[in-house]
Design an enzyme around this catalytic site. Structure first.
Site, short mmCIF file in Angstrom:
data_model
loop_
_atom_site.label_atom_id
_atom_site.label_comp_id
_atom_site.label_asym_id
_atom_site.label_seq_id
_atom_site.Cartn_x
_atom_site.Cartn_y
_atom_site.Cartn_z
N ASP A 9 -12.43 1.03 -0.48
CA ASP A 9 -11.18 1.11 0.27
C ASP A 9 -11.23 0.43 1.59
O ASP A 9 -12.26 0.00 2.00
CB ASP A 9 -10.98 2.81 0.36
CG ASP A 9 -9.76 2.95 1.28
OD1 ASP A 9 -8.59 2.61 1.06
OD2 ASP A 9 -9.69 3.86 2.52
N LYS A 50 2.27 3.64 1.64
CA LYS A 50 2.59 4.44 2.97
C LYS A 50 4.16 5.04 2.78
O LYS A 50 4.38 6.12 3.09
CB LYS A 50 2.57 3.49 4.18
CG LYS A 50 1.24 2.89 4.52
CD LYS A 50 0.43 4.29 4.42
CE LYS A 50 -1.18 3.55 4.58
NZ LYS A 50 -2.20 4.60 4.20
#
Length: 264
Positions: A9, A50
């Site tokens: 990540d 997001k």
């Protein structure tokens, strides 16, 4: 068994210690509408695309109740879209300040490459956001071999598609020869859904939610208690292993390579 690739990540794992870039912005876009959300609430969906993160916040019962109190109705998809546009505008202005590699990451990546292990990456950021983060991280010495964003696949985490895209581009299979490393619950689910060995990292993580200074100054017992809570969350979400810092990853990979069984 040989591990051939590690998929990292980004924010909270390899850069942006504590994953603070998006946190303040999530809180700000709600505050601008008279709805106060806590840092803990803002962090809970971390790792998702997001806009999905904004949507998840509007679906939390307490936040929905507060929104209804302020506006007289529940949040709509139009509200989500409006807040996300504001989120993007603010985030783009601050992202360059949040791309510093976390301590130990560059050294571990150098070691992994010396062992013939390829380095891939996934993220909850969009491609446009990652153009900024990846450029700044590269200037500071961190650059994976490949990057996949949710824009590149049908859906982001917890779906496994970004990991599969990494596997194809890095030419690594089966998935048990790959390790996913992340700092959020959605990272753990992504790795497990992809059929990969999955590792959670605690210090610097969004789940722990502390700055380096806070970690250094915190009472050791209190810090260990908070770290244990994060460890349990990772395990409950599917992590095969949990490490305190990235420096422990090579040892975990060596241990995995000694295993003969197939992960499930």
């Amino acid at each position: 068994m040989k591990i051939e690739a590690v998929i990292f990540d980004w924010a909270g794992t390899t850069v942006d210690y504590g994953c603070f870039a998006p946190l303040e912005v999530f809180m700000e876009i709600f505050k601008n509408r008279g709805v106060m959300i806590t840092a803990e609430e803002a962090r809970r969906p971390m790792g998702l695309l997001k806009i999905d993160h904004v949507r998840a916040l509007t679906e939390m019962p307490r936040i929905r109740g507060e929104w209804e109190r302020v506006f007289g109705q529940l949040p709509t998809e139009a509200d989500v879209q409006e807040m996300y546009e504001e989120f993007e505008e603010i985030l783009f202005s601050i992202l360059p300040r949040y791309a510093t590699p976390i301590s130990g990451v560059k050294e571990v990546v150098t070691y992994l490459r010396s062992q013939g292990i390829k380095i891939g990456s996934t993220t909850g950021y969009t491609r446009e956001m990652m153009d900024i983060v990846a450029r700044e991280a590269k200037a500071q010495g961190y650059e994976p071999d490949y990057l996949v964003t949710p824009d590149d696949v049908p859906a982001g985490r917890p779906y496994p598609w970004m990991c599969y895209q990494n596997a194809m581009q890095l030419n690594v299979y089966p998935m048990k020869h790959m390790v996913k490393v992340g700092d959020t619950i959605s990272d753990m689910k992504e790795g497990r859904n992809a059929g990969m060995w999955t590792v959670g990292v605690i210090l610097g993580s969004s789940e722990l939610g502390l700055t380096e200074k806070e970690v250094e100054s915190m009472d050791l017992v209190a810090l260990q208690e908070r770290m244990e809570v994060v460890r349990k969350r990772f395990i409950e979400s599917g992590a095969h292993y949990v490490i305190e810092t990235m420096k422990e990853l090579p040892q975990v990979i060596e241990y995995i390579e000694k295993q003969e069984f197939i992960i499930s």
